[in-house]
Enzyme design. Sequence first.
Site, PDB file in Angstrom:
ATOM      1  N   ASP A  13       0.807  -1.230   0.000  1.00  0.00           N
ATOM      2  CA  ASP A  13       0.000   0.000   0.000  1.00  0.00           C
ATOM      3  C   ASP A  13       0.837   1.277   0.000  1.00  0.00           C
ATOM      4  OD1 ASP A  13      -2.236  -1.636   0.078  1.00  0.00           O
ATOM      5  OD2 ASP A  13      -2.311  -1.625   2.265  1.00  0.00           O
ATOM      6  N   GLU A  14       1.981   1.213  -0.621  1.00  0.00           N
ATOM      7  CA  GLU A  14       2.890   2.373  -0.643  1.00  0.00           C
ATOM      8  C   GLU A  14       2.447   3.429  -1.658  1.00  0.00           C
ATOM      9  OE1 GLU A  14       3.816  -0.752  -1.225  1.00  0.00           O
ATOM     10  OE2 GLU A  14       5.285  -1.378   0.265  1.00  0.00           O
ATOM     11  N   LYS A  16       1.893   2.105  -5.079  1.00  0.00           N
ATOM     12  CA  LYS A  16       2.461   1.537  -6.319  1.00  0.00           C
ATOM     13  C   LYS A  16       1.570   1.853  -7.520  1.00  0.00           C
ATOM     14  CE  LYS A  16       2.365  -2.496  -4.347  1.00  0.00           C
ATOM     15  NZ  LYS A  16       2.046  -2.121  -2.969  1.00  0.00           N
ATOM     16  N   GLY A  40      -4.547  -4.238  -3.873  1.00  0.00           N
ATOM     17  CA  GLY A  40      -5.528  -3.194  -4.159  1.00  0.00           C
ATOM     18  C   GLY A  40      -4.728  -1.966  -4.551  1.00  0.00           C
ATOM     19  N   HIS A  41      -4.664  -1.673  -5.836  1.00  0.00           N
ATOM     20  CA  HIS A  41      -3.854  -0.560  -6.335  1.00  0.00           C
ATOM     21  C   HIS A  41      -4.777   0.563  -6.788  1.00  0.00           C
ATOM     22  CE1 HIS A  41      -0.324  -3.548  -7.237  1.00  0.00           C
ATOM     23  NE2 HIS A  41      -0.670  -3.505  -5.968  1.00  0.00           N
ATOM     24  N   GLN A 225       1.970  -6.105  -3.234  1.00  0.00           N
ATOM     25  CA  GLN A 225       2.424  -6.199  -1.833  1.00  0.00           C
ATOM     26  C   GLN A 225       3.722  -5.398  -1.659  1.00  0.00           C
ATOM     27  OE1 GLN A 225       1.306  -9.572  -3.325  1.00  0.00           O
ATOM     28  NE2 GLN A 225      -0.578  -8.544  -2.804  1.00  0.00           N
TER      29      GLN A 225
END
Length: 429
Positions: A13-14, A16, A40-41, A225
Amino acid sequence: MPNVVVIGAQWGDEGKGRIVDLISEKVDIIARYQGGNNAGHTIVIGEEKVVLHHLPSGILREGKVSVIGNGVVVDPKVLLEEIQNLRLAGYKADRENLKISDRAHVIMPYHKEIDKGREESCGNTKIGTTGRGIGPVYEDKAARRGIKVSDLIDPDALSHRLREVLPDRNLYITKVLGKEPLDFQEIFGEYEAYGKELKEFTCDVSKLLNDSITEGKNILFEGAQGALLDIDFGTYPYVTSSSASSGGACTGTGVSPTKIDSVLGIAKAYTTRVGEGPFPSELSGETGERLRELGDEYGATTGRSRRCGWFDAFAIKYASMINGISHIALTKLDVLSGFEKIKICTAYRYKGKVLRDFPSNNHTLSECDPVYQELDGWNEDISGVRDVSELPPQARDYLDTIEQSTGVPLYAVSLGASREKILFLNEIF
Ligand code: GDP
Ligand code: IMO
Ligand code: MG
């Protein structure tokens, strides 16, 4: 533009999706290589927000080819829904711009049943998975009882393979989890239909990618991830079940390391984690809650609250070594506006001693205390800043300290979720 791997440098969750969407403009092909719909992007375009679970984040860019590699695990129902929803929203997702590896493994109903059943039954020792069947499907892949996309799209192969593997999985579901067995006919009927729909997208993705490289096209490999959730290098056992590190790009697509030029790590300006497991720089009190609210830190897949903490440079240094990160794209710096003091974790202390290396053992890691460097914060809203020189000096100092403490230069700094809220510090593409 080189062939680049984009990975999460923390626990997922950075941002991406946000960065891949941005740089996918510069590439021909965007390929996911591991994970499944546990990802989840999020991509924000103007007022519109799209959350992708299966499809590469490049799918929203016209004229690009999106690829799902062999290392990905595919839930056909979720994937078909995602394709449908994108089409309804006016995006193109057809056999021309979407290719799915026939070697990818399929998430079956029993994988989800086992994932959820195990988490329910193991109480305190649960992993806090997304419940999408990810662990069980990779387990079956390694145990050589998986069902591949090539089986899914061939009714005879699907029937044959399901007859072979279902009894074993039903034994587990009934005897170990104490649940009802799943019915062959029901699964076969449903999954045969998915296979028919997905068939047109499938191909030998490794050949497609290698041929494309030979033709001079370039590829962005989109990790899901993050490095600390990697099955080998993450905070095991509190990890996901795939190779989220840059090495996964090779095994998950069939493109060799000699054809990959660089690795871009995505990191948040602070740290978050969803699910269980050690998190040395976690803030459990008011400051953590403030970060969660300001950063809207709720999972894009499960909606769970994300645990929040200060930026962990010690962990990023480790992630950088494992992944060969050449540059970092830092996201969500805007969220830190208004904190009087901001901390960066520069090392871990274990039993009174400062560690030189990131611990490989979960027990050690869970007893580590963070060593912090404290910096002054800033009050200004920076989301409208478009040049680094306009940032408050404290924010610039924060960026410099991140570069120094991680040893990795910054490529870009994101100041908001939408496309234009970005500052480029180094031009690497
Ligand atoms: P991913 O899984 O790494 O793609 O990240 P997620 O989409 O799960 O979570 C990142 C969240 O942060 C999403 O809601 C993004 O829209 C949002 N986001 C990304 N970059 C920024 C940023 O620079 N500032 C703010 N405020 N939000 C951001
Ligand atoms: P993106 O790609 C954050 C976490 C789960 C759990 C652990 C194992 O959006 O960054 P799994 O269902 O994979 O077996 O769960 O991994 N996890 C993620 N956390 N972002 C993700 O993906 C994640 N995918 C899995 O919360 O702790
Ligand atoms: Mg996410």
